[in-house]
Scaffold this motif. Structure first.
Motif, PDB file in Angstrom:
ATOM      1  N   ASP A  18      21.306  42.537  43.676  1.00  0.00           N
ATOM      2  CA  ASP A  18      21.735  43.033  44.980  1.00  0.00           C
ATOM      3  C   ASP A  18      23.163  42.588  45.276  1.00  0.00           C
ATOM      4  OD1 ASP A  18      19.544  44.518  45.724  1.00  0.00           O
ATOM      5  OD2 ASP A  18      18.550  42.867  46.755  1.00  0.00           O
ATOM      6  N   LEU A  19      23.439  41.305  45.044  1.00  0.00           N
ATOM      7  CA  LEU A  19      24.759  40.746  45.336  1.00  0.00           C
ATOM      8  C   LEU A  19      25.856  41.425  44.531  1.00  0.00           C
ATOM      9  CD1 LEU A  19      26.372  38.422  46.766  1.00  0.00           C
ATOM     10  CD2 LEU A  19      25.963  37.070  44.700  1.00  0.00           C
ATOM     11  N   LEU A  20      25.571  41.685  43.266  1.00  0.00           N
ATOM     12  CA  LEU A  20      26.594  42.205  42.361  1.00  0.00           C
ATOM     13  C   LEU A  20      26.683  43.722  42.360  1.00  0.00           C
ATOM     14  CD1 LEU A  20      25.994  39.868  39.301  1.00  0.00           C
ATOM     15  CD2 LEU A  20      27.818  39.705  40.999  1.00  0.00           C
ATOM     16  N   GLY A 136      40.303  43.594  35.583  1.00  0.00           N
ATOM     17  CA  GLY A 136      40.234  43.847  37.014  1.00  0.00           C
ATOM     18  C   GLY A 136      38.808  44.087  37.470  1.00  0.00           C
ATOM     19  N   ALA A 137      38.033  44.791  36.640  1.00  0.00           N
ATOM     20  CA  ALA A 137      36.625  45.017  36.973  1.00  0.00           C
ATOM     21  C   ALA A 137      35.847  43.706  36.932  1.00  0.00           C
ATOM     22  CB  ALA A 137      36.011  46.031  36.008  1.00  0.00           C
ATOM     23  N   TYR A 138      36.133  42.876  35.933  1.00  0.00           N
ATOM     24  CA  TYR A 138      35.481  41.567  35.895  1.00  0.00           C
ATOM     25  C   TYR A 138      35.817  40.764  37.150  1.00  0.00           C
ATOM     26  CZ  TYR A 138      35.156  42.547  30.830  1.00  0.00           C
ATOM     27  OH  TYR A 138      34.912  43.115  29.609  1.00  0.00           O
ATOM     28  N   LEU A 139      37.053  40.880  37.618  1.00  0.00           N
ATOM     29  CA  LEU A 139      37.460  40.140  38.803  1.00  0.00           C
ATOM     30  C   LEU A 139      36.660  40.580  40.028  1.00  0.00           C
ATOM     31  CD1 LEU A 139      40.937  38.912  39.661  1.00  0.00           C
ATOM     32  CD2 LEU A 139      39.715  40.158  41.434  1.00  0.00           C
ATOM     33  N   ILE A 140      36.411  41.870  40.131  1.00  0.00           N
ATOM     34  CA  ILE A 140      35.590  42.372  41.238  1.00  0.00           C
ATOM     35  C   ILE A 140      34.207  41.736  41.192  1.00  0.00           C
ATOM     36  CG2 ILE A 140      34.406  44.419  42.141  1.00  0.00           C
ATOM     37  CD1 ILE A 140      36.867  46.043  41.158  1.00  0.00           C
ATOM     38  N   MET A 141      33.595  41.717  40.024  1.00  0.00           N
ATOM     39  CA  MET A 141      32.258  41.155  39.907  1.00  0.00           C
ATOM     40  C   MET A 141      32.255  39.653  40.134  1.00  0.00           C
ATOM     41  SD  MET A 141      30.946  44.005  39.535  1.00  0.00           S
ATOM     42  CE  MET A 141      29.241  43.500  39.489  1.00  0.00           C
ATOM     43  N   LEU A 146      30.868  35.135  43.888  1.00  0.00           N
ATOM     44  CA  LEU A 146      31.263  33.954  44.653  1.00  0.00           C
ATOM     45  C   LEU A 146      31.279  34.207  46.155  1.00  0.00           C
ATOM     46  CD1 LEU A 146      34.078  32.690  42.251  1.00  0.00           C
ATOM     47  CD2 LEU A 146      31.845  31.621  42.675  1.00  0.00           C
ATOM     48  N   GLY A 147      30.706  35.333  46.574  1.00  0.00           N
ATOM     49  CA  GLY A 147      30.513  35.570  47.996  1.00  0.00           C
ATOM     50  C   GLY A 147      31.609  36.348  48.694  1.00  0.00           C
ATOM     51  N   LEU A 148      32.574  36.872  47.942  1.00  0.00           N
ATOM     52  CA  LEU A 148      33.639  37.673  48.532  1.00  0.00           C
ATOM     53  C   LEU A 148      33.308  39.155  48.422  1.00  0.00           C
ATOM     54  CD1 LEU A 148      36.768  35.826  47.092  1.00  0.00           C
ATOM     55  CD2 LEU A 148      35.937  35.749  49.450  1.00  0.00           C
ATOM     56  N   ASP A 149      33.947  39.938  49.269  1.00  0.00           N
ATOM     57  CA  ASP A 149      33.879  41.389  49.181  1.00  0.00           C
ATOM     58  C   ASP A 149      35.224  41.905  48.684  1.00  0.00           C
ATOM     59  OD1 ASP A 149      31.200  41.796  50.311  1.00  0.00           O
ATOM     60  OD2 ASP A 149      32.087  40.968  52.139  1.00  0.00           O
ATOM     61  N   THR A 150      35.208  43.112  48.130  1.00  0.00           N
ATOM     62  CA  THR A 150      36.425  43.653  47.526  1.00  0.00           C
ATOM     63  C   THR A 150      36.612  45.120  47.882  1.00  0.00           C
ATOM     64  OG1 THR A 150      35.338  44.368  45.477  1.00  0.00           O
ATOM     65  CG2 THR A 150      36.156  42.101  45.543  1.00  0.00           C
ATOM     66  N   GLY A 151      37.846  45.580  47.702  1.00  0.00           N
ATOM     67  CA  GLY A 151      38.172  46.976  47.907  1.00  0.00           C
ATOM     68  C   GLY A 151      39.203  47.428  46.887  1.00  0.00           C
TER      69      GLY A 151
END
Length: 203
Positions: A18-20, A136-141, A146-151
């Protein structure tokens, strides 16, 4: 325990999925909450573990954090994306280093892989783009883990961003990712995805 049961045991928990993936979204706005010092380093340390071709790791990242830098980057993006950049506590510019081969003796010591990319600008560009995109995709995951959201987004002037943030280097911008604690009111209903049968087949 059967092999199938062992495979299930190895899989991520439903909460992790769910988180990822399942509950994770791309955010268009963020809450007024800063990202703690050191968290970005943790994000990078996780993201850097993802595989790239010959471990070349061409991604180079600018963490746009200061008000001045955020305004500069926002001014080089579309008006819609500029608003997102101004609101996000951090925006990562995912760059790709065309001189990545200079670090291959350290990153890939098995052989001298630098020769694979000597005098082949097209191969360099293809590998820099492909593998920095992966990173960059790894960074999103990693950020999600670690509890952050991304765009993640494009919609900016790459040449102008290169001049503003990568001047004097052989690094070029790929795409950008806003990071923070997402504002739930900024997201839209999840869009459809292609089914397994629509998007895949066996050979």
């Amino acid at each position: 325990m059967s092999k199938q049961e062992q495979d299930v045991e190895r899989g991520a928990s439903e909460a992790s999925l769910d988180l990822l993936f399942k509950s994770a979204r791309s955010y268009n706005g963020y809450l007024d909450h800063p990202i703690a010092d050191g968290l970005l380093e943790q994000v990078w340390e996780l993201a850097s573990l993802g595989p790239t071709s010959a471990n070349m790791s061409p991604a180079r990242i600018v963490w746009v954090r200061s008000e001045e830098a955020r305004e500069k980057l926002a001014g080089l993006a579309s008006s819609t994306n500029g608003k997102k950049i101004r609101q996000a506590p951090v925006t990562a510019i995912i760059g790709m280093d065309y001189d990545f081969a200079d670090k291959l003796l350290y990153l890939f010591p098995h052989v001298d892989a630098r020769s694979w990319f000597t005098g082949t600008p097209e191969i360099v560009a293809t590998n820099a783009m492909r593998n920095s995109t992966l990173q960059g995709a790894y960074l999103i995951m990693a950020a999600r883990a670690l509890g952050l959201d991304t765009g993640p987004m494009s919609g900016f002037d790459n040449d102008a961003v290169d001049q503003a943030f990568f001047a004097g280097t052989n690094i070029r911008s790929n795409f950008i990712i806003t990071l923070g604690y997402g504002d739930p009111s900024s997201i839209f209903p999840r869009l459809p995805r292609l089914s397994f049968d629509e998007a895949t087949w066996s050979a």
